[in-house]
Design a protein around this motif. Structure first.
Motif, PDB file in Angstrom:
ATOM      1  N   ALA A 854       0.851  -1.196   0.000  1.00 51.82           N
ATOM      2  CA  ALA A 854       0.000   0.000   0.000  1.00 51.82           C
ATOM      3  C   ALA A 854       0.884   1.242   0.000  1.00 51.82           C
ATOM      4  O   ALA A 854       2.090   1.183   0.246  1.00 51.82           O
ATOM      5  N   GLU A 919      -0.722   0.824  10.743  1.00 49.21           N
ATOM      6  CA  GLU A 919      -0.760  -0.508  10.141  1.00 49.21           C
ATOM      7  C   GLU A 919      -0.039  -0.538   8.795  1.00 49.21           C
ATOM      8  O   GLU A 919      -0.122   0.393   7.986  1.00 49.21           O
ATOM      9  N   TYR A 921       0.018  -2.359   5.238  1.00 50.51           N
ATOM     10  CA  TYR A 921      -0.902  -3.125   4.376  1.00 50.51           C
ATOM     11  C   TYR A 921      -0.125  -3.695   3.183  1.00 50.51           C
ATOM     12  O   TYR A 921       0.471  -2.963   2.401  1.00 50.51           O
ATOM     13  N   GLU A 923      -0.230  -7.179   0.285  1.00 49.98           N
ATOM     14  CA  GLU A 923      -0.982  -8.319  -0.241  1.00 49.98           C
ATOM     15  C   GLU A 923      -0.188  -8.978  -1.354  1.00 49.98           C
ATOM     16  O   GLU A 923       0.795  -8.430  -1.866  1.00 49.98           O
TER      17      GLU A 923
END
Length: 925
Positions: A854, A919, A921, A923
């Motif tokens: 991200a 956080e 992020y 993936e």
């Protein structure tokens, strides 16, 4: 009504053009259809189906001119494998579909992008795939709403050889890596072919200014301007940095950047060298050597080499302070024991000691000054891959710095006033009591002796370098052409000698010299006092002439009184320039003549040998396979832990396996926080002789980096993994002497200490510490896990450079029943295999291809996660046969958790990091 037009619009999205009768109910259909002469526009899904059925019943379907399709379907056909954004409304889809329909249908998306992306050359969207086209496209910022169309456009190049590069999902990161300002640097397709794009100019400049500052200008040494993107901008960055730190300027660095600077910038850079303070008369010998090597010599080099048209008056006065220091302190230094002396004859003692452990190739380069020695080391380490075992150490040459005195003492370990003194270095070498000395005329015999391993000591005494000063007539060409050529020849000859020796890894190479050389040209002294016998910058005899200083034989350990020219002039020389200036002079007291160096190198840094014994059973010519869980258990056993023990649940096993990451990934730095008794140190103490563990207490810069007294390379330079145990009790006498170099090492894999050359290492640093837990066995301070560690860990610049914090509190306490009793790999063999995986780049390529970050994930976050994920991949899937689900579960998720612990502490400690959010992020892709 065969001439009538009927448009069916089941979507109800399209605007009804003028001239059409709007029909939205069955009543309107009966009312107008077949009655009015105008064409009909039927709207609504249910009504369109009803009208179509009605027309079919009356065999009049040919009157349907068009059935409007939903724009999502139309765009879906056009987008093919690229999914439409879920948040696009039907109205937005219709507008886009209508717009695309207005362009030539051979390539409507390219036309749309060319028409709507501002500040871009529209031809970019129609050009054929190429390196330059790829570079230009990457530099075009595309608004978020148009990125889906750009992704469709990217599919045009799916079959091209550059397809992998066109399919990137993060153009900006790809571009930054190609420009070399983000890690890992990308250069698979060569240099970025265009100027630095506008959108990254500020970041590019900031990156290079910081890099030049962090490396003290050394990054410019390896820079190849013709192969470097943005060289004009880098040159300007160097101009800004070097303008403030002129002591980092040298001829090679200046030559690389000045072609890209304006005339005014060149002049300002040339005039920007600031002289150091004179040497204090009460300085210690160590301080005097540091002043000469760090302050005086760089300035003298700048003033003489770069400002050759200007008389070097400033450095002459600085040298005068050194002369006064030498006259006062030399008599005391000559009474020190030879072995511990700052005088150059201690080198022979060092060589004799080294010969007790291994054979030694001693290279004595006549006339090799300190700066020349540094250049030779650079050639040997960079071009011939030798490793520095003991960093270059400065010495004072024996006075006077004439070969017949200085070299005799170097070998004999005696001062020239000894009764055995004769102007013959060969007779002095006999006093070494071992080995043989070979001159340049005897190198063939040297090669033969090396091949036959005839002794423990081989000495090559070469005057290749010194002879330049005897024969060359032009100072500039000597320094810029002949000097580097001669040093390259010496380095090549050293490498060739190593090749002759049957076991080159066992051979230590000692580089030393007898004296240095004056820089630049000198005036000739007129009217030499008749009582003197001139020999260059010295003369035998004693004089009252104020242009000289006198070294009395008894006081300075000489066979007779010697007079030395006080300034930079000379009584005579080997060579004269065309304007009658003197070059090639030595024998005086200037620092460049007096300060020389000694260094020790090896073909490779030696480690303890690893003995591997393999036993096993199996059927011949048949392979066996382990399931993933079996393989994980085998690795677990090889670490010394019992995988069947009930407390070792999957999560606990993952964090135990994470202890292997520093072995499989070079320069992997991590903290493990755990209560006592989880087996933290047990594993590292047994895995490999290349892993070393030290416990708590004080850690000194000498231990970590370089020992200033013995010049031995520290733990970070000698091992593959260094483990600091009990770091909660770790202290430093002067934290900045450790933390500063440590931060640089974490960032670049290189470190130094004042007075020594840079040392590179792949060593990973593991820090083990205890942590306080609450009643639920969770950390008491979950937001800031390092709260109980020494204060220097709270410096976010240091913390941000770590790959992660390993949650050792999730590992059960170690008990005797947890020791492995099943079959595993032998520890030494297992450790060697793990370390060998450091060089395999396939795993990093895999994680880069299948990891998406991200926008809030910083570069250091990304690099740390990629390193950890690559390490888990090497450990668990060394065959690289896995699914994306396997990768996400077993590699990416634990890698993120390791770094998230760092991110949490940074977020807690420093407001600067809160802009990125807490956080991370990530993936798979």
């Amino acid at each position: 009504m065969s001439d009538k037009q009927i448009i069916l619009d089941p979507t109800g999205l399209y605007d009804i053009p003028s001239g059409y009768i709007r029909i939205t109910t069955e009543v309107e259909w009966i009312q107008f259809f077949g009655v009015s002469a105008e064409p009909c526009w039927v709207r609504g899904e249910r009504l369109c189906k009803w009208a179509e059925t009605w027309l079919r019943s009356w065999n009049r379907t040919e009157e349907i001119t068009e059935i409007k399709q939903h724009p999502r379907y139309i765009l879906g056909q056009l987008f093919a494998n690229v999914p439409l954004p879920h948040d696009w409304t039907d109205e937005q889809l219709l507008i886009l579909a209508t717009k695309l329909d207005s362009y030539p249908q051979d390539n409507p998306i390219a036309h749309f992008l060319a028409d709507n992306i501002t500040n871009s050359n529209e031809q970019i969207w129609f050009a054929q795939a190429s390196i330059s086209h790829l570079a230009a496209w990457l530099s075009i910022p595309v608004p978020e709403e148009y990125k889906p169309l750009e992704r469709v456009w990217q599919q045009r190049f799916k079959e091209h050889e550059l397809a992998n590069y066109y399919q990137t999902e993060d153009k900006l990161l790809f571009l930054r890596r190609w420009l070399g300002i983000a890690e890992p640097v990308f250069n698979d397709i060569g240099k970025y072919p265009l100027p630095v794009p506008d959108l990254l100019r500020q970041e590019f400049d900031s990156y290079w200014e910081q890099l030049i500052s962090r490396t003290e200008g050394k990054v410019l040494d390896t820079l190849m301007p013709t192969n470097q993107v943005g060289m004009e901008r880098i040159a300007n960055c160097a101009y800004k940095v070097l303008g403030n730190r002129p002591n980092w300027i040298n001829q090679a660095r200046e030559a690389k950047v000045t072609p890209y600077l304006s005339y005014q910038q060149k002049q300002e850079l040339n005039l920007n060298q600031h002289p150091p303070e004179p040497l204090a008369l009460n300085a210690t010998p160590g301080q005097a050597l540091a002043w000469a090597t760090k302050d005086y010599l760089p300035f003298r080099h700048w003033e003489v080499i770069k400002q050759s048209a200007v008389a070097p008056k400033i450095s002459d006065s600085l040298a005068d302070s050194f002369v006064k220091w030498m006259l006062q302190h030399y008599p005391q230094m000559k009474v020190d024991s030879v072995e511990n002396s700052y005088l150059n004859y201690s080198v022979a003692s060092t060589v004799q000691n080294l010969c007790q452990d291994s054979p030694v190739f001693w290279v004595v380069v006549d006339g090799l000054g300190w700066l020349d020695h540094l250049k030779l080391l650079s050639l040997l380490t960079n071009n011939y891959k030798l490793a520095v075992e003991t960093a270059i150490e400065p010495r004072f040459s024996i006075l006077p710095t004439k070969t017949e005195y200085a070299k005799w003492s170097l070998y004999a370990q005696l001062l020239p006033n000894d009764s055995a003194w004769v102007a013959d270095a060969g007779k002095a070498f006999v006093k070494m009591g071992m080995g043989k000395r070979y001159t340049d005329r005897q190198v063939d015999k040297l090669y033969s002796a090396l091949r036959k391993k005839t002794s423990k000591l081989y000495c090559w005494d070469t005057d290749i370098f010194d002879s330049l000063y005897h024969s060359q007539k032009d100072w500039q060409s000597l320094y810029e052409l002949d000097r580097p050529h001669a040093l390259e020849g010496i380095a090549k000859r050293i490498d060739y000698c190593l090749q002759q020796y049957p076991d080159p890894d066992a051979l230590r190479i000692v580089i030393a010299s007898d004296h240095g050389q004056m820089m630049g040209t000198s005036e000739k002294i007129t009217h030499c006092p008749p009582e003197l016998e001139p020999k260059g910058r010295m003369a035998i005899g004693k004089t009252d002439d104020t242009r000289f200083v006198v070294l009395e034989g008894d006081r300075y350990g000489l066979p007779h009184d010697i007079s030395i020219v006080k300034g930079s002039a000379s009584l005579g020389s080997f060579s004269y320039t065309s304007n009658k200036k003197i070059i090639g002079s030595h024998g005086g007291l200037f620092p460049e003549e007096v300060v020389v160096g000694v260094s020790v190198l090896r073909k490779s840094i030696q480690r303890l040998p690893v003995l591997v014994f393999c036993f096993g059973e199996g059927k011949p010519k048949q392979t066996g396979e382990l399931e993933t869980q079996q393989w994980r258990d085998l690795i677990f056993c090889s670490m010394g832990f019992n995988p069947q023990y009930p407390s070792y649940q999957p999560e606990a096993k993952t964090w135990i396996l994470a202890r292997l990451l520093p072995l499989v990934e070079a320069n992997y730095h991590v903290i493990e926080l755990a209560p006592k008794g989880t087996g933290k140190s047990f594993f590292f103490e047994n895995i490999s002789s290349k892993v070393t563990l030290i416990s708590g207490g004080k850690v000194t810069p000498a231990q970590l980096f370089i020992n200033g007294r013995t010049k031995e390379v520290g733990l970070l330079g000698r091992h593959e993994v260094l483990v600091l145990d009990e770091v909660q009790s770790l202290t430093f006498d002067n934290p900045e002497e450790v933390i500063g170099p440590l931060k640089n090492y974490f960032a670049s894999g290189r470190y130094n200490r004042s007075g020594f050359a840079d040392i590179s290492s792949d060593c990973g640093l593991v820090m083990l510490a205890n942590i306080e837990l609450d009643d639920q066995l969770e950390p008491r301070n979950e937001e800031n896990l390092i709260a109980n560690l020494p204060k220097f860990f709270a410096e976010t610049a240091l913390l941000d450079r770590l790959c992660g914090i390993l949650p050792g509190w999730k590992i059960p306490k170690f008990q005797r029943e947890m020791i492995a009793s099943q079959v595993g790999l032998k520890m030494d063999f297992f450790g060697e295999v793990l370390l060998s995986l450091r060089q395999d780049n396939r795993f990093m390529f895999y994680v880069e291809q299948h990891t998406k970050f991200a926008k809030n994930v910083t570069i250091r976050d990304q690099n740390s996660i990629l390193k950890s994920a690559s390490g888990f991949l090497k450990i668990l899937y060394p065959h690289l046969e896995l699914t994306l689900m396997d990768y996400e579960r077993d590699c990416l998720e634990p890698a993120c958790k390791l770094r998230q612990a760092i991110r949490n502490s940074l977020y807690y400690l420093d407001d600067e990091f809160r802009q990125f959010g807490r956080e991370i992020y990530v993936e798979t892709k």
